[in-house]
Design a protein around this motif. Structure first.
Motif, PDB file in Angstrom:
ATOM      1  N   ILE A 110       0.888  -1.047  -0.014  1.00 31.90           N
ATOM      2  CA  ILE A 110       0.079  -0.002   0.144  1.00 31.90           C
ATOM      3  C   ILE A 110       0.896   1.390  -0.092  1.00 31.90           C
ATOM      4  O   ILE A 110       0.531   2.369  -0.672  1.00 31.90           O
ATOM      5  CB  ILE A 110      -1.048  -0.064   1.164  1.00 31.90           C
ATOM      6  CG1 ILE A 110      -2.015  -1.092   1.113  1.00 31.90           C
ATOM      7  CG2 ILE A 110      -1.395   1.278   1.291  1.00 31.90           C
ATOM      8  CD1 ILE A 110      -2.815  -1.369   2.344  1.00 31.90           C
ATOM      9  N   LEU A 111       1.981   1.118   0.865  1.00 30.49           N
ATOM     10  CA  LEU A 111       2.871   2.400   0.885  1.00 30.49           C
ATOM     11  C   LEU A 111       3.469   2.679  -0.622  1.00 30.49           C
ATOM     12  O   LEU A 111       3.764   3.762  -0.964  1.00 30.49           O
ATOM     13  CB  LEU A 111       3.611   2.326   2.011  1.00 30.49           C
ATOM     14  CG  LEU A 111       3.278   2.236   3.305  1.00 30.49           C
ATOM     15  CD1 LEU A 111       4.355   2.209   4.400  1.00 30.49           C
ATOM     16  CD2 LEU A 111       2.664   3.602   3.804  1.00 30.49           C
ATOM     17  N   VAL A 112       3.975   1.445  -1.041  1.00 31.70           N
ATOM     18  CA  VAL A 112       4.777   1.709  -2.417  1.00 31.70           C
ATOM     19  C   VAL A 112       3.876   1.929  -3.609  1.00 31.70           C
ATOM     20  O   VAL A 112       4.252   2.905  -4.287  1.00 31.70           O
ATOM     21  CB  VAL A 112       5.464   0.149  -2.525  1.00 31.70           C
ATOM     22  CG1 VAL A 112       6.049   0.113  -4.216  1.00 31.70           C
ATOM     23  CG2 VAL A 112       6.417  -0.036  -1.635  1.00 31.70           C
ATOM     24  N   PHE A 113       2.488   1.729  -3.709  1.00 33.26           N
ATOM     25  CA  PHE A 113       1.762   1.786  -4.731  1.00 33.26           C
ATOM     26  C   PHE A 113       0.831   2.868  -4.336  1.00 33.26           C
ATOM     27  O   PHE A 113      -0.352   2.903  -5.225  1.00 33.26           O
ATOM     28  CB  PHE A 113       0.956   0.380  -5.036  1.00 33.26           C
ATOM     29  CG  PHE A 113       2.130  -0.565  -5.853  1.00 33.26           C
ATOM     30  CD1 PHE A 113       2.263  -0.420  -6.877  1.00 33.26           C
ATOM     31  CD2 PHE A 113       2.378  -1.450  -4.871  1.00 33.26           C
ATOM     32  CE1 PHE A 113       3.032  -1.404  -7.608  1.00 33.26           C
ATOM     33  CE2 PHE A 113       3.235  -2.583  -5.449  1.00 33.26           C
ATOM     34  CZ  PHE A 113       3.600  -2.220  -6.822  1.00 33.26           C
ATOM     35  N   ARG A 114       0.858   3.722  -3.332  1.00 27.98           N
ATOM     36  CA  ARG A 114       0.104   4.665  -3.090  1.00 27.98           C
ATOM     37  C   ARG A 114      -0.305   5.736  -4.320  1.00 27.98           C
ATOM     38  O   ARG A 114      -1.237   6.211  -4.505  1.00 27.98           O
ATOM     39  CB  ARG A 114       0.632   5.471  -1.728  1.00 27.98           C
ATOM     40  CG  ARG A 114      -0.240   6.805  -1.684  1.00 27.98           C
ATOM     41  CD  ARG A 114      -1.489   6.223  -0.922  1.00 27.98           C
ATOM     42  NE  ARG A 114      -2.368   7.505  -0.528  1.00 27.98           N
ATOM     43  CZ  ARG A 114      -2.450   8.243   0.287  1.00 27.98           C
ATOM     44  NH1 ARG A 114      -1.616   7.674   1.655  1.00 27.98           N
ATOM     45  NH2 ARG A 114      -3.204   9.197   0.705  1.00 27.98           N
ATOM     46  N   PRO A 115       0.767   6.007  -5.051  1.00 30.21           N
ATOM     47  CA  PRO A 115       0.592   6.928  -6.194  1.00 30.21           C
ATOM     48  C   PRO A 115      -0.439   6.387  -7.327  1.00 30.21           C
ATOM     49  O   PRO A 115      -1.318   7.196  -7.754  1.00 30.21           O
ATOM     50  CB  PRO A 115       2.056   7.186  -6.964  1.00 30.21           C
ATOM     51  CG  PRO A 115       3.050   6.936  -5.692  1.00 30.21           C
ATOM     52  CD  PRO A 115       2.044   5.941  -4.948  1.00 30.21           C
ATOM     53  N   ASP A 119      -3.889   7.961  -8.678  1.00 32.11           N
ATOM     54  CA  ASP A 119      -4.392   8.292  -9.960  1.00 32.11           C
ATOM     55  C   ASP A 119      -5.808   7.577 -10.299  1.00 32.11           C
ATOM     56  O   ASP A 119      -6.494   7.970 -10.940  1.00 32.11           O
ATOM     57  CB  ASP A 119      -3.115   7.491 -10.899  1.00 32.11           C
ATOM     58  CG  ASP A 119      -3.481   7.626 -12.365  1.00 32.11           C
ATOM     59  OD1 ASP A 119      -3.491   8.754 -13.018  1.00 32.11           O
ATOM     60  OD2 ASP A 119      -3.638   6.465 -13.196  1.00 32.11           O
ATOM     61  N   LEU A 120      -6.018   6.302  -9.562  1.00 32.10           N
ATOM     62  CA  LEU A 120      -7.142   5.669  -9.885  1.00 32.10           C
ATOM     63  C   LEU A 120      -8.409   6.421  -9.363  1.00 32.10           C
ATOM     64  O   LEU A 120      -9.635   6.783  -9.908  1.00 32.10           O
ATOM     65  CB  LEU A 120      -7.438   4.210  -8.943  1.00 32.10           C
ATOM     66  CG  LEU A 120      -8.790   3.503  -9.071  1.00 32.10           C
ATOM     67  CD1 LEU A 120      -8.948   3.199 -10.564  1.00 32.10           C
ATOM     68  CD2 LEU A 120      -8.513   2.258  -8.498  1.00 32.10           C
ATOM     69  N   LEU A 121      -8.130   7.313  -8.032  1.00 30.10           N
ATOM     70  CA  LEU A 121      -9.244   8.085  -7.662  1.00 30.10           C
ATOM     71  C   LEU A 121      -9.115   9.199  -8.568  1.00 30.10           C
ATOM     72  O   LEU A 121     -10.676   9.684  -8.665  1.00 30.10           O
ATOM     73  CB  LEU A 121      -8.797   8.554  -5.969  1.00 30.10           C
ATOM     74  CG  LEU A 121      -8.896   7.412  -5.118  1.00 30.10           C
ATOM     75  CD1 LEU A 121      -8.311   7.906  -3.663  1.00 30.10           C
ATOM     76  CD2 LEU A 121     -10.215   6.938  -4.918  1.00 30.10           C
ATOM     77  N   GLU A 122      -8.531   9.927  -9.038  1.00 29.30           N
ATOM     78  CA  GLU A 122      -8.326  10.810  -9.819  1.00 29.30           C
ATOM     79  C   GLU A 122      -9.412  10.656 -11.275  1.00 29.30           C
ATOM     80  O   GLU A 122     -10.367  11.161 -11.788  1.00 29.30           O
ATOM     81  CB  GLU A 122      -7.075  11.410 -10.442  1.00 29.30           C
ATOM     82  CG  GLU A 122      -7.166  12.698 -11.563  1.00 29.30           C
ATOM     83  CD  GLU A 122      -5.900  13.048 -11.636  1.00 29.30           C
ATOM     84  OE1 GLU A 122      -5.998  13.966 -12.703  1.00 29.30           O
ATOM     85  OE2 GLU A 122      -4.843  12.544 -11.169  1.00 29.30           O
ATOM     86  N   LYS A 123      -9.164   9.313 -11.578  1.00 28.01           N
ATOM     87  CA  LYS A 123     -10.051   8.739 -12.758  1.00 28.01           C
ATOM     88  C   LYS A 123     -11.564   8.444 -12.581  1.00 28.01           C
ATOM     89  O   LYS A 123     -12.303   8.852 -13.206  1.00 28.01           O
ATOM     90  CB  LYS A 123      -9.291   7.704 -13.431  1.00 28.01           C
ATOM     91  CG  LYS A 123      -8.150   7.863 -14.041  1.00 28.01           C
ATOM     92  CD  LYS A 123      -7.583   6.226 -14.478  1.00 28.01           C
ATOM     93  CE  LYS A 123      -6.166   6.438 -15.187  1.00 28.01           C
ATOM     94  NZ  LYS A 123      -5.692   5.027 -15.679  1.00 28.01           N
TER      95      LYS A 123
END
Length: 244
Positions: A110-115, A119-123
């Motif tokens: 989760i910490l590593v793939f937070r970005p 990006d998914l939330l922005e979409k």
């Protein structure tokens, strides 16, 4: 009651709660899978929804897996303690250890793939706003869902009141916004719309404001798992020494 008997009772009570929680989560997971068709039908009406979201919504499988695992852990812990079964206690220890390792690995992921999550939330936000501008006030399902969400969370739109600009509702009501976006005694115009926060910022603020509670809960669960492993090993060794 000696120390050994006390540990047995505590082990039984603790894992009894885990067993019941597992049954509850398993039931929720089954219900989600049975009723998931309505969720996907609703998503199908929203254009440009990120395909990754469909994978996130397969949470029913995850709940079923977690519920089933908790049921197994609770059963092994209860029966292993009461029946003084070294085999069950050892299996209990190994499963809890694997769960603990998986939780640590999941936290790192989760910490590593937070970005990627951002990006998914922005979409999702982009798709939600487009859906509001196109269908709010025209499609009963989407209109009802947003009305319920805004009334429950006391918020307005995905980001803010501007999400409803040029929507069918906005056009049909003389350039006014939904009543949830304004104070009850005020006309719902642009000036009053600024006073009600968007749903996404409000949820994000709620999560950020409870970060300490979430972290504390995670640490508490980890501590309970460590204690459960220690107690199971103590019982395992004590049973072995008693039978020797």
């Amino acid at each position: 009651m000696g120390c050994f008997g006390f540990l047995k009772v505590m082990m039984f009570a603790f894992n009894g709660l885990i067993f019941l929680a597992g049954i509850a989560i398993l039931g929720v997971g089954i219900w989600v899978k049975v009723d998931s068709g309505s969720i996907f039908n609703f998503l199908g009406k929203i254009e440009n929804v990120p395909p990754e979201l469909n994978q996130v919504l397969n949470v029913g499988y995850l709940l079923i897996a977690i519920g089933g695992l908790l049921v197994i852990i609770g059963f092994l812990g209860c029966c292993g303690a009461i029946r003084e079964s070294r085999c069950m206690l050892l299996m209990f220890f190994m499963i809890v250890l694997l769960v603990f390792i998986a939780e640590v690995a999941g936290a790192v992921v989760i910490l590593v793939f937070r970005p990627l999550a951002d990006d998914l939330l922005e979409k999702v936000g982009t798709a939600a706003v487009k859906s509001i501008k196109k269908d709010y006030g025209k499609d009963k399902d989407i209109t009802g869902l947003w009305n319920t969400t805004m009334e429950t969370l006391n918020c307005c739109g995905f980001y803010n009141y501007t999400d409803f600009s040029s929507s069918p509702y906005y056009v049909a009501h003389n350039s006014s916004y939904p009543p949830q976006c304004c104070l009850p005694t005020s006309p719902c115009n642009e000036t009053e719309g600024n006073k009600v926060e968007g749903c996404f910022p409000k949820i994000k603020q709620l999560i950020d404001g409870n970060t300490v509670v979430i972290v504390a809960a995670a640490l508490g669960i980890a501590a309970l798992e460590i204690c459960a492993m220690i107690v199971s090993m103590v019982l395992y060794c004590r049973i072995e020494s008693t039978r020797a």
